[in-house]
Design a protein around this motif. Structure first.
Motif, PDB file in Angstrom:
ATOM      1  N   GLY A 170     -73.646  30.672  39.723  1.00  0.00           N
ATOM      2  CA  GLY A 170     -73.053  29.610  38.922  1.00  0.00           C
ATOM      3  C   GLY A 170     -72.653  28.358  39.669  1.00  0.00           C
ATOM      4  O   GLY A 170     -72.172  27.402  39.055  1.00  0.00           O
ATOM      5  N   THR A 224     -70.085  27.708  37.153  1.00  0.00           N
ATOM      6  CA  THR A 224     -70.269  28.108  35.762  1.00  0.00           C
ATOM      7  C   THR A 224     -70.043  29.614  35.638  1.00  0.00           C
ATOM      8  O   THR A 224     -70.759  30.392  36.265  1.00  0.00           O
ATOM      9  CB  THR A 224     -71.700  27.771  35.285  1.00  0.00           C
ATOM     10  OG1 THR A 224     -71.933  26.368  35.448  1.00  0.00           O
ATOM     11  CG2 THR A 224     -71.882  28.161  33.827  1.00  0.00           C
ATOM     12  N   ARG A 245     -70.332  33.354  34.713  1.00  0.00           N
ATOM     13  CA  ARG A 245     -71.466  34.136  34.223  1.00  0.00           C
ATOM     14  C   ARG A 245     -71.020  35.536  33.829  1.00  0.00           C
ATOM     15  O   ARG A 245     -70.154  36.127  34.482  1.00  0.00           O
ATOM     16  CB  ARG A 245     -72.531  34.254  35.323  1.00  0.00           C
ATOM     17  CG  ARG A 245     -73.124  32.924  35.736  1.00  0.00           C
ATOM     18  CD  ARG A 245     -74.393  32.613  34.950  1.00  0.00           C
ATOM     19  NE  ARG A 245     -74.873  31.274  35.243  1.00  0.00           N
ATOM     20  CZ  ARG A 245     -75.517  30.948  36.357  1.00  0.00           C
ATOM     21  NH1 ARG A 245     -75.724  31.861  37.275  1.00  0.00           N
ATOM     22  NH2 ARG A 245     -75.932  29.722  36.543  1.00  0.00           N
ATOM     23  N   THR A 261     -71.874  32.698  27.616  1.00  0.00           N
ATOM     24  CA  THR A 261     -70.931  32.181  28.591  1.00  0.00           C
ATOM     25  C   THR A 261     -69.770  33.144  28.793  1.00  0.00           C
ATOM     26  O   THR A 261     -69.473  33.965  27.937  1.00  0.00           O
ATOM     27  CB  THR A 261     -70.391  30.810  28.136  1.00  0.00           C
ATOM     28  OG1 THR A 261     -69.774  30.969  26.857  1.00  0.00           O
ATOM     29  CG2 THR A 261     -71.514  29.796  28.045  1.00  0.00           C
TER      30      THR A 261
END
Length: 262
Positions: free
Chosen positions: A49, A130, A132, A140
């Motif tokens: 991410g 991000t 994960r 998400t």
């Protein structure tokens, strides 16, 4: 009885043949050294991410389907990218999967043991990776910035051990660049982010870098920390395209210096 002349010719022939064989036996090594000098291998590491693939795409001047779509999709296998320029120089990137899986451990073994790389580009995001879901589940996930920073440290502990092990076995220095990516998400705090990841900073990550340098030997491991934004031209980026490109250019210049390309 063999004449002295014929004997001398035979000796010369044997010498020439031996020299030719020696040259042929050394040719693969010379070719390999030339390839590594012109196209050093760079491991791109970091937790899932953080944007490793996107950054590798920008550095290799390639736009993958994921980058074109504006998504950050992780890969379960090691990805390869190659950058070439008109001067026949460039890099061979090895993007190590961020997921804690057998494929990731196998990729780490390959880049740090089986075919040791020339440099390491370790990607971090100052807690802005991000999130994960685990186990390949789509969708998400939710994670606080503190949880992401803790996950970065846990991921780095695994990678740092491999880097130290590789560095002490080599007869030439290894370079490490900590790339603080997604700088457009904290454009007003870039200096603080770089300080957090710098050796001697007294931060959790800085302390880990100090430990790595002690294990690997300071003379065998150079460490740089550079902010980077891989979203140049992306309308969703809060940082102007020129500013993103300038940061990327600084990273490219430093890599070229470390690789002897300039």
């Amino acid at each position: 009885m063999q004449s002295p002349l014929r004997h001398g010719r035979a000796a010369i022939g044997t010498t020439l043949a031996g020299g030719a064989l020696a040259a042929l036996s050394q040719a693969p090594d010379r070719a390999s050294r030339l390839l590594r000098h012109r196209y050093p291998t760079v491991a791109v590491t970091g937790m899932t991410g953080v944007g490793k693939t996107r950054l590798a795409d920008r550095l290799s001047k390639r736009a993958s389907a994921e980058s074109a779509a504006g998504t950050d999709v992780g890969s379960a296998v090691m990805e390869r990218r190659t950058r070439r320029n008109a001067r026949l120089r460039g890099y061979r990137f090895r993007v190590v999967p961020g997921e804690n899986a057998a494929t990731r451990l196998g990729a780490l073994d390959e880049v740090f043991h089986d075919e040791p790389v020339d440099g390491v580009l370790h990607v971090v995001a100052w807690g802005h990776a991000t999130p994960r879901r685990t186990g390949g589940t789509t969708g998400t996930a939710l994670a606080s910035r503190e949880e992401q920073l803790a996950a970065e440290l846990e991921d780095w502990a695994i990678t740092a051990h491999r880097i130290a092990s590789m560095a002490v076995r080599r007869d030439r220095p290894t370079w490490l660049v900590v790339a603080v990516t997604k700088a457009d998400l904290f454009a007003d705090d870039i200096e603080a982010a770089v300080r957090y990841y710098s050796p001697g900073s007294g931060t959790p990550f800085g302390d880990k870098l100090d430990e790595l340098r002690a294990l690997a030997g300071g003379a065998k491991l150079s460490i740089d920390v550079l902010p980077v934004c891989a979203r140049g031209g992306d309308k969703r980026s809060a940082m102007p395209e020129k500013a993103c490109n300038d940061l990327l250019g600084r990273l490219e210049l430093r890599m070229a210096q470390l690789s002897g390309h300039v």
